[in-house]
Design a protein around this motif. Structure first.
Motif, PDB file in Angstrom:
ATOM      1  N   GLN A 239      -0.244  15.670   8.403  1.00  0.00           N
ATOM      2  CA  GLN A 239      -1.209  15.077   7.478  1.00  0.00           C
ATOM      3  C   GLN A 239      -1.174  13.549   7.545  1.00  0.00           C
ATOM      4  O   GLN A 239      -2.213  12.890   7.638  1.00  0.00           O
ATOM      5  N   VAL A 240       0.042  12.998   7.474  1.00  0.00           N
ATOM      6  CA  VAL A 240       0.188  11.540   7.442  1.00  0.00           C
ATOM      7  C   VAL A 240      -0.252  10.909   8.755  1.00  0.00           C
ATOM      8  O   VAL A 240      -0.887   9.850   8.770  1.00  0.00           O
ATOM      9  N   PHE A 241       0.028  11.579   9.886  1.00  0.00           N
ATOM     10  CA  PHE A 241      -0.360  11.019  11.173  1.00  0.00           C
ATOM     11  C   PHE A 241      -1.852  11.197  11.437  1.00  0.00           C
ATOM     12  O   PHE A 241      -2.475  10.346  12.068  1.00  0.00           O
ATOM     13  N   ARG A 242      -2.401  12.301  10.976  1.00  0.00           N
ATOM     14  CA  ARG A 242      -3.822  12.554  11.229  1.00  0.00           C
ATOM     15  C   ARG A 242      -4.713  11.713  10.316  1.00  0.00           C
ATOM     16  O   ARG A 242      -5.746  11.191  10.739  1.00  0.00           O
ATOM     17  N   LYS A 250      -0.907   2.718   7.950  1.00  0.00           N
ATOM     18  CA  LYS A 250      -1.832   2.421   9.045  1.00  0.00           C
ATOM     19  C   LYS A 250      -1.288   1.284   9.911  1.00  0.00           C
ATOM     20  O   LYS A 250      -1.373   1.318  11.143  1.00  0.00           O
ATOM     21  N   ALA A 251      -0.706   0.280   9.248  1.00  0.00           N
ATOM     22  CA  ALA A 251      -0.152  -0.859   9.984  1.00  0.00           C
ATOM     23  C   ALA A 251       1.062  -0.438  10.809  1.00  0.00           C
ATOM     24  O   ALA A 251       1.233  -0.891  11.943  1.00  0.00           O
ATOM     25  N   LEU A 252       1.901   0.443  10.253  1.00  0.00           N
ATOM     26  CA  LEU A 252       3.055   0.940  11.004  1.00  0.00           C
ATOM     27  C   LEU A 252       2.605   1.688  12.251  1.00  0.00           C
ATOM     28  O   LEU A 252       3.142   1.482  13.344  1.00  0.00           O
ATOM     29  N   LEU A 253       1.627   2.555  12.096  1.00  0.00           N
ATOM     30  CA  LEU A 253       1.138   3.341  13.234  1.00  0.00           C
ATOM     31  C   LEU A 253       0.494   2.442  14.286  1.00  0.00           C
ATOM     32  O   LEU A 253       0.624   2.687  15.490  1.00  0.00           O
ATOM     33  N   ALA A 254      -0.163   1.374  13.844  1.00  0.00           N
ATOM     34  CA  ALA A 254      -0.815   0.461  14.780  1.00  0.00           C
ATOM     35  C   ALA A 254       0.183  -0.431  15.507  1.00  0.00           C
ATOM     36  O   ALA A 254      -0.161  -1.043  16.526  1.00  0.00           O
ATOM     37  N   SER A 255       1.409  -0.507  14.993  1.00  0.00           N
ATOM     38  CA  SER A 255       2.410  -1.378  15.604  1.00  0.00           C
ATOM     39  C   SER A 255       3.287  -0.655  16.616  1.00  0.00           C
ATOM     40  O   SER A 255       4.168  -1.271  17.224  1.00  0.00           O
ATOM     41  N   PHE A 256       3.061   0.672  16.793  1.00  0.00           N
ATOM     42  CA  PHE A 256       3.829   1.457  17.758  1.00  0.00           C
ATOM     43  C   PHE A 256       2.931   1.894  18.907  1.00  0.00           C
ATOM     44  O   PHE A 256       1.772   2.276  18.689  1.00  0.00           O
ATOM     45  N   LYS A 308      -4.335  18.357  -0.270  1.00  0.00           N
ATOM     46  CA  LYS A 308      -3.262  19.115  -0.909  1.00  0.00           C
ATOM     47  C   LYS A 308      -1.906  18.778  -0.264  1.00  0.00           C
ATOM     48  O   LYS A 308      -1.715  18.963   0.935  1.00  0.00           O
ATOM     49  N   GLY A 309      -0.995  18.241  -1.079  1.00  0.00           N
ATOM     50  CA  GLY A 309       0.338  17.911  -0.611  1.00  0.00           C
ATOM     51  C   GLY A 309       0.468  16.549   0.045  1.00  0.00           C
ATOM     52  O   GLY A 309       1.560  16.166   0.469  1.00  0.00           O
ATOM     53  N   HIS A 310      -0.635  15.803   0.142  1.00  0.00           N
ATOM     54  CA  HIS A 310      -0.638  14.490   0.799  1.00  0.00           C
ATOM     55  C   HIS A 310      -1.011  13.428  -0.246  1.00  0.00           C
ATOM     56  O   HIS A 310      -2.156  13.357  -0.685  1.00  0.00           O
ATOM     57  N   HIS A 311      -0.021  12.617  -0.648  1.00  0.00           N
ATOM     58  CA  HIS A 311      -0.212  11.656  -1.730  1.00  0.00           C
ATOM     59  C   HIS A 311      -0.005  10.227  -1.239  1.00  0.00           C
ATOM     60  O   HIS A 311       0.860   9.957  -0.409  1.00  0.00           O
ATOM     61  N   VAL A 312      -0.798   9.309  -1.802  1.00  0.00           N
ATOM     62  CA  VAL A 312      -0.754   7.901  -1.408  1.00  0.00           C
ATOM     63  C   VAL A 312      -0.710   7.030  -2.660  1.00  0.00           C
ATOM     64  O   VAL A 312      -1.442   7.271  -3.621  1.00  0.00           O
ATOM     65  N   LEU A 313       0.154   6.016  -2.654  1.00  0.00           N
ATOM     66  CA  LEU A 313       0.271   5.090  -3.778  1.00  0.00           C
ATOM     67  C   LEU A 313      -0.683   3.916  -3.542  1.00  0.00           C
ATOM     68  O   LEU A 313      -0.282   2.818  -3.144  1.00  0.00           O
ATOM     69  N   CYS A 314      -1.968   4.183  -3.781  1.00  0.00           N
ATOM     70  CA  CYS A 314      -2.992   3.169  -3.530  1.00  0.00           C
ATOM     71  C   CYS A 314      -4.241   3.524  -4.333  1.00  0.00           C
ATOM     72  O   CYS A 314      -4.601   4.700  -4.430  1.00  0.00           O
ATOM     73  N   ASP A 315      -4.901   2.495  -4.883  1.00  0.00           N
ATOM     74  CA  ASP A 315      -6.108   2.732  -5.679  1.00  0.00           C
ATOM     75  C   ASP A 315      -7.388   2.713  -4.851  1.00  0.00           C
ATOM     76  O   ASP A 315      -8.480   2.918  -5.379  1.00  0.00           O
ATOM     77  N   ASN A 316      -7.240   2.454  -3.534  1.00  0.00           N
ATOM     78  CA  ASN A 316      -8.434   2.304  -2.710  1.00  0.00           C
ATOM     79  C   ASN A 316      -8.520   3.369  -1.627  1.00  0.00           C
ATOM     80  O   ASN A 316      -8.942   3.107  -0.497  1.00  0.00           O
TER      81      ASN A 316
END
Length: 322
Positions: A239-242, A250-256, A308-316
């Motif tokens: 879920q997190v990668f897709r 997103k920044a972490l994934l873009a840096s690898f 479902k089961g994928h949560h993010v600490l962000c209001d946007n």
């Protein structure tokens, strides 16, 4: 039933500048046989969580709030004597610096034997030695090296010895803190496969801590993205990668670098994490976010369920429509 449940965990360090809030409001759970990967840049609180779970915080560190339930027992409220009894038997840690985790003046086998006999006084030295031999077989080490000193081991051998020590009493929970750091990629791959196989064979729960999101993706079932002492995204690895939701993820994934897809320029994350001494009124990633809103610096964000089961600490964030 969950093997471990961490609820609203906060950990602080007393410093000359005030209380440094290294971990704040962290929640996650884990079942037996599952692996949770905690990933984030250095100083985000990953190792502090591991040390807090084990009751191994330094003298200036303490759990300032929340609970750590291991099969219902709250480790955060447990006396130090009781915690010592649980270590190795119920939970064990593969420490980050294998080079320094072994006592240089004692033979490696004797150090593992001591861990066994200390927690199981009825076990004699001969039986303990037989168990050490079996452990060496499990981690792919030659039994003839049991009586060697740590300086006679290579880096990969030391790491395998630390894994053997962590498994000595068949704990239900393993905390692996950067277990492949300082190893070359070939040995690193061998160590990671060995850890995963042993975890599967023994049906242990594992918390795998790393700054390398690609390694975490390979070995984990669930992933938690840490930033500045907080979990900012959590869900199944796929879920997190897709569908990464938090701008830091997103920044972490873009840096690898990626081995699949089109070749693209790696994007570094500009700026620095905030000072964790004192109050931070808004989102902790706000100053480094590429698209912050005016409200982001004024009030802390809420958790948003993207799927479902994928949560993010962000209001946007926006929901994922299937």
């Amino acid at each position: 039933m969950n093997l471990i449940e961490v609820k609203d965990l906060s950990i602080g360090y007393k410093t000359s500048s005030g209380l440094l809030k290294a971990v704040e409001g962290v929640n996650f759970s884990l079942k037996a046989g599952e692996t949770l990967g905690l990933v984030g840049e250095s100083g985000c609180g990953k190792t502090t969580i591991g040390m807090g779970l084990m009751g191994l915080l330094p003298p200036n560190g303490s759990i300032t709030g929340g609970s750590i339930l291991l099969e219902g027992a709250d480790l955060a409220q447990m006396p130090k004597e009781k915690l010592r009894e649980l270590r190795w038997k119920e939970m064990a840690m593969i420490f980050q610096a294998a080079m320094n985790a072994l006592n240089p003046v004692h033979r490696v086998g004797d150090q593992i034997i001591e861990a066994i006999t200390t927690h199981e006084p009825k076990v004699g030295k001969e039986e303990a030695l037989a168990r050490v031999k079996a452990l060496f077989d499990l981690v792919g080490m030659d039994r003839s090296r049991i009586n060697d000193y740590p300086h006679q081991y290579s880096g990969g051998m030391k790491q395998r010895a630390i894994i053997a020590m962590a498994l000595a009493l068949r704990p239900k929970l393993i905390i692996a803190d950067e277990p492949s750091t300082a190893l070359d990629v070939i040995v690193q791959d061998q160590i990671l496969k060995q850890i995963k196989k042993l975890q599967t064979d023994f049906n242990m729960g594992m918390i795998f801590i790393s700054h390398d999101i690609s390694i975490v993706a390979e070995i984990s079932d669930h992933i938690g993205i840490m930033y500045a002492g907080q979990l900012v995204e959590k869900g199944r690895v796929d879920q997190v990668f897709r569908h990464p939701g938090h701008p830091y993820t997103k920044a972490l994934l873009a840096s690898f670098p990626r081995l699949d897809g089109e070749i693209s320029r790696l994007m570094p994350i500009s700026g620095e994490p905030p000072n964790l001494v004192g109050r931070i009124p808004g989102c902790r990633f706000c100053s480094r976010c590429p698209k912050p809103e005016a409200s982001c610096s004024l009030s802390p964000p809420d958790w948003f369920e993207m799927e479902k089961g994928h949560h993010v600490l962000c209001d946007n964030c926006q929901p994922i429509l299937n």
